[in-house]
Scaffold this active site. Structure first.
Site: not given
Length: 480
Positions: A155, A285
């Site tokens: 999970h 970036s």
């Protein structure tokens, strides 16, 4: 204004991502030279079975197999609105002696469908060694890190420990299944063969004056000459489009595997536990110079989503073919078949590059373990206290209270997990203070993970890799 290659759309699969070998496999050069090869094979088989075809005619066809005049073919197709007849005429123009027997008894799907089956087969032959190379690189990685404990996640929440190598073996398992599925689908491919307009072989029965044995033998001969063991026993005008469904389904399944692998890598990169390769001059970036984005894994996920979507084309085409055939399959298949293989090729090239340069950060992994392991070790601590005479229920309550206090420090104050320090400071746990280090050793929480990796590699991975001996070398260098 002069024409430029930048003035028209070109699929990025061909211009940026796929290999030269795969782009050639679905090129016009491969397609139309294969048409000419098939016309030549048909003539050879018809000659062998007694039709009046000369060696000179066959030689003329062989010599001109690769000399396709694409401009003439385009003019012919503009006039006829029929791609196969345009290429029959173009081929006949350079083979005047053979012109009367080119395409003799055949339908358009003789060259169209049989060529597609050759391209599918050859496409799988290009992909399978690439799958094997990815398996090989990941197997090396799994073996190297089979003993390195790491947090397991269910999970996406911390769970029991596993190892870095064991997690990689889960990725490997999917790729091993993909190799098996691709190989099976490749080997299941047959040739459409020489079946005539609606698959009844009526035109060839007429050519051979009702001699059924010669008609059957013609189908067998051309099938063998084209490199196939069998042709489909029955077909309409086309081979059943269920074949395309099977091919695109296994490629989409491969895409799902790669997406899962690269999603895991992206998540691990976020935690700074594992990173994909990052070149010294690479820019993450344009605005944030410190960033190291997992762009290769992101690319794989993007391409995989596209690949996963493509079987819908084959399924819808199969569902909407009327009777012996409708032509609404053609334009769709020109796109979906080629792009499925080019996308799968692009994925495997990128995945191999990733697997060859994965970077692991053990100290970061250990820090994350240390943040969670004290909670996971609580049951072991309780059992140790019981063994030295403690009461299980009393011990459980002591651990529960200290755990809640430590959890509040982590969640409310952003501090490190100090459960172990609290246990050391608690007189109740004095009888096992000298055991705490061993009770908190991560290696004691990984079960049989290392042994499972060794067994899996030996039993399931090595047999796959043995099929590709001599094809596993060579690194992938990405240029974009």
């Amino acid at each position: 204004m002069a024409a430029s290659s930048h003035d028209k759309y070109c699929t990025p699969l061909a211009s940026r991502y796929a290999s030269k070998e795969m782009t050639y496999n679905f090129s016009d050069a491969k397609k139309f030279s294969t048409w000419r090869k098939l016309w030549t094979l048909l003539a050879k088989a018809e000659q062998e079975l007694g039709l009046p075809i000369t060696d000179e005619q066959i030689k003329e066809m062989e010599v001109n197999q690769d000399t396709v005049d694409y401009e003439r073919a385009a003019r012919e197709e503009k006039e006829t609105r029929h791609d196969v007849m345009a290429h029959v005429r173009t081929f006949a123009a350079v083979c005047p002696t053979a012109a009367p027997i080119i395409h003799l008894g055949a339908t358009s799907c003789y060259v169209g469908d049989n060529t597609d089956l050759i391209l599918l087969r050859d496409g799988f032959d290009l992909l399978l060694p690439k799958v094997a190379r990815c398996i090989h690189r990941l197997a090396t990685f799994a073996n190297e890190y089979k003993n390195l404990p790491t947090l397991g996640f269910t999970h996406l929440q911390p769970a029991q420990l596993t190892t870095v190598g064991k997690r990689a073996s889960l990725w490997l398992q999917d790729l091993v299944m993909d190799e098996r599925a691709l190989a099976r689908t490749r080997d299941d491919l047959r040739f459409r063969g020489v079946k005539g307009t609606t698959g009844t072989q009526a035109s060839f029965l007429q050519l051979f004056e009702g001699n059924e044995e010669k008609v059957k033998r013609l189908d067998e001969l051309v099938t063998q000459l084209a490199g196939f063991k069998q042709s489909y026993s029955v077909c309409g005008q086309t081979y059943t489009r269920k074949v395309d469904v099977e091919c695109l389904n296994v490629l989409a399944s491969l895409g799902a595997s790669v997406h899962k692998i690269c999603t895991d890598i992206r998540l691990l990169a976020n935690m700074k536990e594992i990173e994909e390769p990052f070149e010294s001059s690479q820019i993450g970036s344009s605005a944030m110079p410190y960033k190291r984005n997992p762009m290769r894994s992101e690319r794989c996920c993007a391409l995989a989503r596209f690949l996963i979507s493509l079987p819908a084309n084959a399924l819808n085409t199969t569902a909407t073919q009327w009777m012996e055939r409708t032509l609404d399959d053609s334009a769709n298949r020109r796109i979906s078949l080629a792009e499925s293989f080019l996308t799968a090729d692009s994925l495997l090239n990128t995945l191999q590059n990733i697997c060859e340069g994965l970077v692991v950060y053990p100290k970061v992994i250990q820090r994350h373990i240390s943040q969670e392991l004290p909670f996971m070790a609580s049951e072991n601590i309780i059992m140790a206290m019981v063994k030295v005479g403690g009461n299980r229920q009393e011990c459980h309550e002591e651990v529960r209270v200290l755990s809640q206090e430590a959890a509040n420090k982590v969640k409310q104050e952003g501090k490190e997990n100090d459960l172990v320090e609290r246990i050391r400071a608690c007189p109740y746990f004095n009888p096992i203070h000298d055991q705490l280090d061993s009770l908190l050793d991560p290696a004691t929480f990984i079960g049989r993970a290392p042994q499972q990796v060794v067994e899996f590699l030996k039993d399931e991975v090595d047999p796959v890799l043995s099929k590709y001996e001599g094809q596993l070398e060579g690194k992938i260098i990405l240029t974009v």
